[in-house]
Design an enzyme around this catalytic site. Structure first.
Site, PDB file in Angstrom:
ATOM      1  N   GLU A 100       0.897  -1.183  -0.040  1.00  0.00           N
ATOM      2  CA  GLU A 100      -0.287   0.114  -0.047  1.00  0.00           C
ATOM      3  C   GLU A 100       0.779   1.143  -0.064  1.00  0.00           C
ATOM      4  O   GLU A 100       0.434   2.242   0.762  1.00  0.00           O
ATOM      5  CB  GLU A 100      -0.954   0.046   1.285  1.00  0.00           C
ATOM      6  CG  GLU A 100      -1.780  -1.272   1.297  1.00  0.00           C
ATOM      7  CD  GLU A 100      -2.925  -1.178   0.354  1.00  0.00           C
ATOM      8  OE1 GLU A 100      -3.235  -0.307  -0.418  1.00  0.00           O
ATOM      9  OE2 GLU A 100      -4.141  -1.694   0.887  1.00  0.00           O
ATOM     10  N   VAL A 101       1.804   1.320  -0.853  1.00  0.00           N
ATOM     11  CA  VAL A 101       2.766   2.251  -0.653  1.00  0.00           C
ATOM     12  C   VAL A 101       2.230   3.787  -1.013  1.00  0.00           C
ATOM     13  O   VAL A 101       2.870   4.615  -0.635  1.00  0.00           O
ATOM     14  CB  VAL A 101       4.144   2.135  -1.618  1.00  0.00           C
ATOM     15  CG1 VAL A 101       4.905   1.109  -1.053  1.00  0.00           C
ATOM     16  CG2 VAL A 101       3.665   1.814  -3.161  1.00  0.00           C
ATOM     17  N   GLN A 102       1.157   3.698  -1.993  1.00  0.00           N
ATOM     18  CA  GLN A 102       0.319   4.956  -2.298  1.00  0.00           C
ATOM     19  C   GLN A 102       0.223   5.782  -0.983  1.00  0.00           C
ATOM     20  O   GLN A 102       0.004   7.021  -1.027  1.00  0.00           O
ATOM     21  CB  GLN A 102      -0.767   4.962  -3.408  1.00  0.00           C
ATOM     22  CG  GLN A 102      -1.930   4.230  -2.551  1.00  0.00           C
ATOM     23  CD  GLN A 102      -1.813   2.923  -2.180  1.00  0.00           C
ATOM     24  OE1 GLN A 102      -1.191   2.099  -2.598  1.00  0.00           O
ATOM     25  NE2 GLN A 102      -2.956   2.335  -1.478  1.00  0.00           N
TER      26      GLN A 102
END
Ligand code: ADP
Length: 202
Positions: A100-102
């Site tokens: 979930e790097v965003q």
């Protein structure tokens, strides 16, 4: 002559919601663990669907992860405050995985490049597009700089075609382009949709 190449590089897994990004991240990280590599996993603290300290897929698989509130916490966790990762001061893991790097911040970009330069295999998973089907924050920067990019598709909930987009629904209706990203008290949900069935209200 032995090549000085240390194997450090950046892999990015993207696609809409339900496309199996977490599953693919877990698959790659599990294989690294089987290979007896030192693996460190992180995830944004705000994503607490299913389990607060694990990377979890919609199908129920999970892997232990350190919840972080931003890139600085990842840096601190890996090196101790202020240490230079590439100076070899830190005892870095072989593999760093982040889901979930965003939801992290743009400081993630220089951090993961530094890690790759220092010899770490970095594997990231996240959304390439937001609910309006616009590039999500700093994701284009990561995609351009990665050695490897895998774009996954989900299944369109309307027609069964490959889905490349995340449909945001508020009270069952397609969200508006200017609806705030965080809506307090609203009944909100997401579905995977293809190009044809993805809808944003003007
Ligand atoms: P992501 O991390 O991309 O959101 P996950 O790895 O968490 O995806 O979940 C993928 C799983 O979600 C699939 O393997 C499947 O079991 C389930 N799933 C539920 N709805 C859908 C859909 N519309 N298309 C594809 N998979 C779906």
């Amino acid at each position: 002559l032995k090549s000085p190449y240390h194997g450090g590089h950046l892999e990015v897994i993207v696609g809409p919601m339900f496309s199996g990004k977490s599953e693919e991240l877990i698959r790659r990280l599990t294989r690294a663990v089987i290979a007896r590599q030192n693996v460190q996993v992180f995830k944004p603290a705000l994503d607490d669907r299913y389990h607060s300290a694990a990377v979890a897929s919609h199908a129920g698989r999970s892997l232990e992860a350190v919840p972080v509130r931003g890139a600085a916490e990842i840096r601190a966790h890996l090196s101790g405050e202020g240490a230079l990762l590439s100076a070899g001061a830190a005892d870095l893991p072989d593999v760093v995985g982040i889901d979930e790097v965003q939801f992290l911040d743009p400081a993630l970009v220089p951090l993961v490049l530094e890690l790759a330069d220092a010899g770490v295999r970095v594997i990231l998973a996240g959304l390439d597009l937001d609910f309006r089907a616009e590039p999500f924050g700093f994701m284009p920067d990561l995609l351009a700089r990665a050695e490897s990019v895998e774009k996954l598709t989900a299944i369109c909930t309307v027609c069964g075609a490959p889905a490349t987009r995340s449909q945001r629904l508020i009270g069952g209706e397609p969200a508006r382009a200017d609806d705030p990203v965080v809506l307090v008290g609203a009944l909100e949900s997401y579905e995977a949709r293809c190009r044809v069935h993805h809808e944003v209200r003007p």
